[in-house]
Design a protein around this motif. Structure first.
Motif, PDB file in Angstrom:
ATOM      1  N   ALA A 135       2.585   4.633  10.470  1.00 37.09           N
ATOM      2  CA  ALA A 135       2.438   3.537  11.748  1.00 37.09           C
ATOM      3  C   ALA A 135       0.897   3.170  11.644  1.00 37.09           C
ATOM      4  N   ALA A 136       0.133   3.867  11.961  1.00 41.45           N
ATOM      5  CA  ALA A 136      -1.439   3.759  11.983  1.00 41.45           C
ATOM      6  C   ALA A 136      -2.203   2.817  10.539  1.00 41.45           C
ATOM      7  N   LEU A 137      -0.856   3.613   9.841  1.00 42.11           N
ATOM      8  CA  LEU A 137      -2.148   2.696   8.401  1.00 42.11           C
ATOM      9  C   LEU A 137      -1.527   0.903   8.278  1.00 42.11           C
ATOM     10  N   VAL A 138      -1.140   0.769   8.824  1.00 44.14           N
ATOM     11  CA  VAL A 138      -0.783  -0.862   9.206  1.00 44.14           C
ATOM     12  C   VAL A 138      -1.695  -1.252   9.715  1.00 44.14           C
ATOM     13  N   GLN A 139      -2.127  -1.063  10.921  1.00 47.21           N
ATOM     14  CA  GLN A 139      -3.030  -1.341  11.493  1.00 47.21           C
ATOM     15  C   GLN A 139      -4.507  -1.064  10.885  1.00 47.21           C
ATOM     16  N   VAL A 140      -4.415   0.178  10.466  1.00 50.29           N
ATOM     17  CA  VAL A 140      -6.138   0.130  10.405  1.00 50.29           C
ATOM     18  C   VAL A 140      -5.520   0.838   9.023  1.00 50.29           C
ATOM     19  N   PRO A 141      -5.510   0.184   7.630  1.00 52.46           N
ATOM     20  CA  PRO A 141      -4.829   0.164   6.356  1.00 52.46           C
ATOM     21  C   PRO A 141      -6.388   1.204   5.205  1.00 52.46           C
ATOM     22  N   PRO A 142      -5.828   1.668   4.090  1.00 54.27           N
ATOM     23  CA  PRO A 142      -6.668   2.626   3.808  1.00 54.27           C
ATOM     24  C   PRO A 142      -7.490   1.040   2.911  1.00 54.27           C
ATOM     25  N   PRO A 143      -8.565   1.880   2.388  1.00 51.48           N
ATOM     26  CA  PRO A 143      -9.401   2.350   2.334  1.00 51.48           C
ATOM     27  C   PRO A 143      -9.537   3.583   3.666  1.00 51.48           C
ATOM     28  N   ALA A 144      -9.045   4.420   4.406  1.00 49.49           N
ATOM     29  CA  ALA A 144      -9.624   5.239   5.901  1.00 49.49           C
ATOM     30  C   ALA A 144      -9.281   6.606   5.697  1.00 49.49           C
ATOM     31  N   VAL A 145      -9.673   7.164   6.723  1.00 52.06           N
ATOM     32  CA  VAL A 145      -9.864   9.171   6.881  1.00 52.06           C
ATOM     33  C   VAL A 145      -9.103   9.310   8.147  1.00 52.06           C
TER      34      VAL A 145
END
Ligand code: AMP
Length: 371
Positions: A135-145
């Motif tokens: 769910a979080a990757l929708v708001q903080v999309p890749p690239p992420a860590v």
């Protein structure tokens, strides 16, 4: 009120690695004895301390004897077990206090703290499950860590997510295949944090020292380059504008004040293309990115900490040279002839017997005339 130690008094240091070693040397210059406490035998600090206790941080009997033998305690790392910190605080003066340790032990609390002092961070979300990560990757999309909230260092407990396909693998890396347990105690924090990956221009850090009288003195920002998730070099002056340098020291000063810290606080930041500063993490102790101060400043980070702990006044550290600090990692330490022949190179070795790959064995400060 300032509580000044007397010459010959003993400063206790929790942790017996290289930071402890360099603290012992600084304390000795000012006439103090040192007593180091940590689990490792033949440690870098033990070799130069006045007294050493080799014991686990949970050993209450050893902690009691240590607390009775010293006039004040500081530490060289922030992951001091809460019970040990509480025990020592009840029996002697501990500087910095538990509050600073507690915030810096946990990335969730650290990011909330940065927000509270109006210092920006990369976008982030707390994560307790694979579902929350998705769910979080929708708001903080890749690239992420994805990073564990506690006990990560030098890239351990971290996984980069370059595309959504890598989500589950990143989760498995960070949890080591074991789903995290959440209990009532950890509700205010989270198992991990997801952070947006910053396309930074450079990384910098500022080390602030705060004395018992509340005076804050900052070292200039250093520009830090990492290799294999570990600090490789720190360069001063950093290639940043005076306005960015001022903003960075402002953040470190606000952070030290808000924590009511007595001691040192190192704040690591990313500098973005637009010149904004995003805070990455902080540590309430001497920092590898502050080793340059040993040879390029009138007073170094270790002496400032000893002064703060001992109730002595802090001084303007006054940089007198440009400098590059280079870590000596693993077998780097077998190739010192060039540095040994160079009068501008100031070598610091930690006394570690075995140069394992990836092990910090020492560092060298290479000075140039101040520009
Ligand atoms: P940390 O353990 O959080 O200090 O991360 C170690 C290093 O990884 C940092 O000094 C950066 O070089 C890199 N890094 C960590 N987090 C980020 C991020 N959100 N964006 C870009 N680089 C990062």
């Amino acid at each position: 009120m300032t509580q000044r130690l007397s010459p010959g008094d003993t400063i206790g240091i929790l942790g017996n690695g290289q930071l402890g070693r360099m603290l012992c040397l600084a304390a000795a210059r000012l006439g103090y004895r040192t007593h180091v406490f940590g689990p490792d035998t033949d440690s870098p600090a033990e070799q130069v301390a006045s007294v050493s206790t080799v014991a686990d941080y949970t050993d209450e009997k050893a902690l009691a004897a240590f607390a009775a033998a010293v006039q004040a305690v500081t530490f060289e790392f922030e992951n001091v077990p809460a019970a040990a910190a509480a025990y020592l605080a009840a029996h002697t003066k501990v500087r910095p206090s538990w509050r600073a340790l507690e915030v810096c032990q946990d990335r969730t609390k650290e990011k909330q703290f940065f927000a509270s002092i109006n210092a920006a961070t990369p976008p982030w979300r707390p994560i307790n499950s694979l579902k929350e990560l998705e769910a979080a990757l929708v708001q903080v999309p890749p690239p992420a860590v994805l990073k564990t909230a506690r006990l990560g260092y030098d890239g351990k407990g971290q996984a980069k997510i370059l595309s959504l396909k890598e989500t589950e693998a990143a989760w498995n890396t960070v949890t080591d295949g074991k789903p995290p347990k959440t209990d009532a105690k950890t509700q205010e924090t989270a198992f991990a944090v997801l952070e947006g990956f910053v396309d930074f221009v450079c990384e910098i850090s500022v080390i602030a020292a705060r004395g018992q009288d509340g005076k804050v003195v900052c070292f200039e920002p250093s520009e830090n380059v990492h290799a294999n998730h570990m600090l490789a070099t720190s360069t001063v002056p950093a290639n940043i504008t005076p306005a960015t340098a001022k903003a960075a020291t402002g953040i470190a000063t606000r952070a030290a004040e808000a924590l009511d810290l007595v001691g040192l606080l190192a704040v690591e930041m990313f500098v973005t293309k637009s010149g904004d500063l995003l805070c990455n993490e902080m540590a309430p102790r001497p920092h590898n990115s502050g080793h340059w101060t040993q040879d390029a400043c009138g007073t170094d980070q270790f002496e400032q900490l000893i002064r703060a702990v001992a109730g002595l006044p802090l001084v303007d550290p006054a940089r007198h040279a440009d400098v590059v600090m280079r870590n000596l990692v693993g077998s780097d330490v077998d190739n010192l002839d060039g540095y040994l022949a160079d009068p501008a190179a100031h070598i610091h070795l930690y006394g570690k017997a075995v140069a394992r790959p990836g092990r910090k064995m020492g560092h060298v400060n290479i000075l140039k005339s101040k520009t």
